[in-house]
Scaffold this motif. Structure first.
Motif, mmCIF file in Angstrom:
data_model
loop_
_atom_site.group_PDB
_atom_site.id
_atom_site.type_symbol
_atom_site.label_atom_id
_atom_site.label_comp_id
_atom_site.label_asym_id
_atom_site.label_seq_id
_atom_site.Cartn_x
_atom_site.Cartn_y
_atom_site.Cartn_z
ATOM 1 N N ALA A 130 -22.501 22.493 -29.151
ATOM 2 C CA ALA A 130 -21.662 22.236 -27.983
ATOM 3 C C ALA A 130 -20.446 21.382 -28.316
ATOM 4 O O ALA A 130 -19.435 21.420 -27.605
ATOM 5 C CB ALA A 130 -22.494 21.561 -26.892
ATOM 6 N N ARG A 131 -20.524 20.619 -29.399
ATOM 7 C CA ARG A 131 -19.413 19.764 -29.800
ATOM 8 C C ARG A 131 -18.489 20.453 -30.790
ATOM 9 O O ARG A 131 -17.543 19.850 -31.284
ATOM 10 C CB ARG A 131 -19.959 18.468 -30.405
ATOM 11 C CG ARG A 131 -20.712 17.619 -29.404
ATOM 12 C CD ARG A 131 -21.442 16.477 -30.077
ATOM 13 N NE ARG A 131 -20.533 15.615 -30.837
ATOM 14 C CZ ARG A 131 -20.940 14.612 -31.611
ATOM 15 N NH1 ARG A 131 -22.246 14.369 -31.737
ATOM 16 N NH2 ARG A 131 -20.071 13.861 -32.256
ATOM 17 N N GLY A 132 -18.752 21.726 -31.096
ATOM 18 C CA GLY A 132 -17.875 22.495 -31.963
ATOM 19 C C GLY A 132 -18.181 22.382 -33.433
ATOM 20 O O GLY A 132 -17.428 22.910 -34.270
ATOM 21 N N ARG A 133 -19.278 21.749 -33.818
ATOM 22 C CA ARG A 133 -19.626 21.603 -35.230
ATOM 23 C C ARG A 133 -20.370 22.848 -35.717
ATOM 24 O O ARG A 133 -21.268 23.344 -35.030
ATOM 25 C CB ARG A 133 -20.497 20.364 -35.442
ATOM 26 C CG ARG A 133 -19.824 19.065 -35.024
ATOM 27 C CD ARG A 133 -20.767 17.888 -35.174
ATOM 28 N NE ARG A 133 -21.984 18.062 -34.379
ATOM 29 C CZ ARG A 133 -22.963 17.162 -34.319
ATOM 30 N NH1 ARG A 133 -22.867 16.046 -35.021
ATOM 31 N NH2 ARG A 133 -24.030 17.383 -33.575
ATOM 32 N N ALA A 134 -20.009 23.326 -36.915
ATOM 33 C CA ALA A 134 -20.696 24.492 -37.500
ATOM 34 C C ALA A 134 -22.114 24.083 -37.890
ATOM 35 O O ALA A 134 -22.308 23.144 -38.660
ATOM 36 C CB ALA A 134 -19.941 24.995 -38.711
ATOM 37 N N ILE A 135 -23.104 24.784 -37.341
ATOM 38 C CA ILE A 135 -24.505 24.441 -37.613
ATOM 39 C C ILE A 135 -25.278 25.606 -38.231
ATOM 40 O O ILE A 135 -26.397 25.425 -38.704
ATOM 41 C CB ILE A 135 -25.215 23.978 -36.325
ATOM 42 C CG1 ILE A 135 -25.151 25.067 -35.254
ATOM 43 C CG2 ILE A 135 -24.618 22.670 -35.820
ATOM 44 C CD1 ILE A 135 -25.936 24.744 -33.997
ATOM 45 N N GLY A 136 -24.702 26.808 -38.209
ATOM 46 C CA GLY A 136 -25.401 27.963 -38.761
ATOM 47 C C GLY A 136 -24.486 29.165 -38.804
ATOM 48 O O GLY A 136 -23.304 29.111 -38.441
ATOM 49 N N PHE A 137 -25.051 30.297 -39.259
ATOM 50 C CA PHE A 137 -24.306 31.552 -39.340
ATOM 51 C C PHE A 137 -25.171 32.700 -38.816
ATOM 52 O O PHE A 137 -26.401 32.674 -38.907
ATOM 53 C CB PHE A 137 -23.910 31.868 -40.790
ATOM 54 C CG PHE A 137 -22.776 31.052 -41.314
ATOM 55 C CD1 PHE A 137 -21.465 31.398 -41.032
ATOM 56 C CD2 PHE A 137 -23.024 29.933 -42.101
ATOM 57 C CE1 PHE A 137 -20.413 30.644 -41.529
ATOM 58 C CE2 PHE A 137 -21.976 29.179 -42.595
ATOM 59 C CZ PHE A 137 -20.673 29.527 -42.307
ATOM 60 N N GLY A 138 -24.456 33.695 -38.322
ATOM 61 C CA GLY A 138 -25.065 34.991 -38.069
ATOM 62 C C GLY A 138 -24.357 36.004 -38.939
ATOM 63 O O GLY A 138 -23.116 36.054 -38.948
#
Length: 657
Positions: free
Chosen positions: A212-220
């Motif tokens: 929600a804060r715009g930080r990259a946490i994963g990928f699809g």
């Protein structure tokens, strides 16, 4: 870090929520009462002109009646300052003059580790974006172009490409990043064969997943090779990424929903991108799994009534049905779901490309409430032509409604289900021939002079049975309806019998419909008065024949009410069966009557006699027919007149007195 017991309570005690919120809003002086801590302002979480945002300074809570945002001082700072929980506590503690407790070294270590992983993930995003522009990604660029994604759109969504060889593992390792950190970020994994590490994503189009804060946490990752067993593949669970607690496009969708855009839940990455690019910016998607309880709570924090827009195929419908089962126990007042069902075989991306954004907007505007989809799931493709099947439907729906924990919502669902149940079975009755036609024509080929309208059991005073059977039917209907109103606890037991009741009087029909819609209501009488007005019920209850009924004089005695209803329904059904038998026999008659007609009429008469034994049996005046059955003389006379009307004056079954 963990906080000492009582720290947050002390913090909330020292703070004035009104002062905390007052930094962000302008209080409405006309609505607010500063002395009582009752404060109102336009909501800071969505655009509005009216003051619908309420702060109870004494209790320390806020609530917006527009967007339904709610919480305390800590949640307010988290949302408005875009900080995490501990940072919000630190800000408020500084205002309250409270020193923050010493950090737990272990918690600090975890926080630092997460910060490092976030930086690694952002480097991975940039690496994949650059790879999309290389020669090895030509097929991926062609695919994105065919899907209608421009270069600008690809940049907006940070879409990239993971090459089959020399991927992000080699790139990050070459920059001196420890391999363990790359594994912890979910970008690489140890080989089962024990020969080092490998890239989790290879030859795939990469969609960054941000919190929600715009930080990259994963990928699809979307596979380019059609033979890959997994078309879409998500990052594994990591210290950053929990797919059951994450939503694709969470942050931008929350911002758009705060500006009044409807929150839409699509199935996949491309659907979210297509919808957002078409103007539906408040769109999110779960991440490769069915929507979880945590994701539902996240959706409801964004908007009170998200719209589920899943694909219009079997899998999409199955997913929508699973959402219902998850959502039912979590429903609260003003917090539900609606469903926009895509055309068969299409997803939102297909619909927008083929028919434009207007078609999608129309589906969103016509999104159906969850209770309607629940009803559709339980009834679609099924036949309810027996009491047992109807009972099975009732049981299935009751079990689902029981899942709702909120008693008010549970009651409203029950009323909505009764409404749809009544509509279903009343339509079936009308289409199945159970309802009596108002006018029938009968014209034997050689007796055109006798062609006329026949309403053998009409309620008209001038009809053949107008002073006999029709009056009795009217009175029995009145007793049944009044007994149900006066004994609401028993009424629900006779729901099926009430459904089958074919009221001859329009007012009785209105009362019947209202009863079926609201059986089980706490104040059944009050509901009917609200719906039909006081005079309808007053006229019904004060009718002389109704007033002397034991079930009315001793209202509340369930045993008497049950006996009275059972008896009245039995007698009325027998009487109506007799009337319908006459009607059907007349309609089937062509030319000359035979013994079959009189036999059918005799059978109907015998049914009436059986039902009415014991009901003023010693006072009633009967005529005995040749076959031994009995019929009241006024009914027999009406039958004779009816037979003469259709040209059969001297029948073989003349009654004997």
């Amino acid at each position: 870090m963990s906080l000492p017991p009582g720290f947050l309570d002390e913090l909330r005690t020292r703070l004035s929520l009104g002062q905390v919120v007052g930094r962000k809003v302008m209080w409405d002086t006309r609505k607010s009462n500063q002395g009582k801590g009752d404060l109102w302002a336009p909501c800071p979480f969505h655009q509005e002109k009216s003051a619908s945002f309420h702060v109870d300074d004494r209790k320390g809570y806020y609530y917006c009646f527009g967007c339904h945002a709610k919480g305390d001082a800590i949640s307010f700072v988290r949302e408005t300052e875009n900080v995490d929980f501990m940072e919000a506590v630190r800000i408020l503690a500084g205002e309250a003059g409270m020193p923050m407790p010493e950090r737990d070294p272990q918690a600090q270590q975890k926080a630092d580790h997460r910060t490092i992983l976030v930086d690694i993930m952002e480097q991975a995003v940039q690496f994949h974006r650059l790879q999309l522009q290389t020669g090895v990604a030509a097929a991926a660029r062609d695919y994105l172009e065919r899907r209608g994604l421009s270069v600008e759109a690809q940049a907006r969504w940070n879409i990239g490409f993971a090459p089959a060889h020399n991927g992000v593992l080699e790139h990050l390792s070459g920059k001196g990043i420890e391999q363990k950190l790359i594994i912890d970020a979910g970008l690489a994994a140890k080989s089962d064969r024990g020969n080092g590490l490998y890239n989790r994503f290879r030859d795939r189009i990469m969609f960054p997943i941000r919190d929600a804060r715009g930080r990259a946490i994963g990928f699809g990752g979307r596979a380019m090779d059609p033979n890959q067993p997994a078309k879409y593949y998500n990052s594994p669970e990591t210290p950053l990424f929990d797919k059951g607690r994450s939503l694709y496009n969470h942050g931008p969708a929350r911002e758009a929903a705060g500006k009044g855009k409807p929150l839409i839940v699509a199935e996949g990455y491309m659907d979210v991108i297509a919808l957002s690019e078409a103007g539906f910016e408040a769109t999110v998607a779960p991440l490769g799994t069915a929507i979880t309880e945590n994701q539902l709570q996240m959706l409801w924090r964004i908007a009170p009534e998200p719209i589920i827009a899943l694909d219009g195929d079997t899998a999409g419908l199955r997913a929508a049905m699973r959402v219902i089962d998850i959502a039912l126990p979590l429903l609260e007042a003003g917090q539900s779901l609606r469903f926009a069902l895509m055309p068969d075989g299409m997803d939102p991306d297909d619909l927008i490309k083929s028919q434009g954004a207007g078609a999608m907007q129309k589906l969103i505007d016509q999104a159906i409430p969850m209770v309607q989809l629940l009803w559709q799931r339980e009834t679609e493709g099924k036949t309810y032509d027996s009491p047992e099947r109807k009972a099975a439907l009732d049981k299935a729906l009751r079990e689902k409604i029981k899942l709702i924990s909120d008693p008010s919502i549970r009651a409203h669902y029950g009323e909505a289900i009764k409404e749809m149940r009544w509509e279903l079975f009343s339509k079936r009755k009308r289409s199945g021939g159970g309802a009596r036609p108002q006018q029938r024509k009968w014209a034997p080929g050689n007796q055109a002079a006798w062609k006329r309208d026949i309403s053998p059991v009409s309620t008209s005073k001038n009809s053949a049975l107008g002073t006999g059977a029709a009056k009795e039917e009217y009175l029995r209907e009145a007793v049944i309806l009044a007994t149900l109103v006066a004994n609401p606890k028993v009424a629900i037991e006779f729901e099926s019998a009430l459904e089958e009741l074919d009221c001859r009087d329009q007012t009785h029909g209105d009362v019947q419909s209202c009863l079926l819609r609201h059986l089980g209501a706490d104040d059944l009488r009050g509901v009917i008065v609200d719906a039909l007005g006081p005079m309808v019920l007053e006229n019904l209850m004060t009718h002389s024949h109704v007033a002397i009924s034991p079930a009315i004089r001793r209202a509340g005695d369930d045993a008497i009410a049950r006996l009275c209803l059972a008896e009245e329904f039995a007698k009325l059904n027998a009487r109506l069966g007799h009337a319908r038998e006459i009607e059907d026999a007349v309609e089937d008659l062509s030319g000359v009557a035979d013994e079959g007609l009189t036999w059918r009429l005799a059978q109907a008469t015998a049914a009436v006699e059986r039902a009415e034994r014991g009901d003023n049996d010693d006072k009633a005046e009967y005529a005995v027919r040749k076959n031994g059955s009995r019929l009241k003389k006024d009914e027999l006379s009406a039958l004779d007149r009816l037979l003469k009307q259709i040209g059969y004056a001297d029948g073989p079954d003349t009654p004997e007195s």
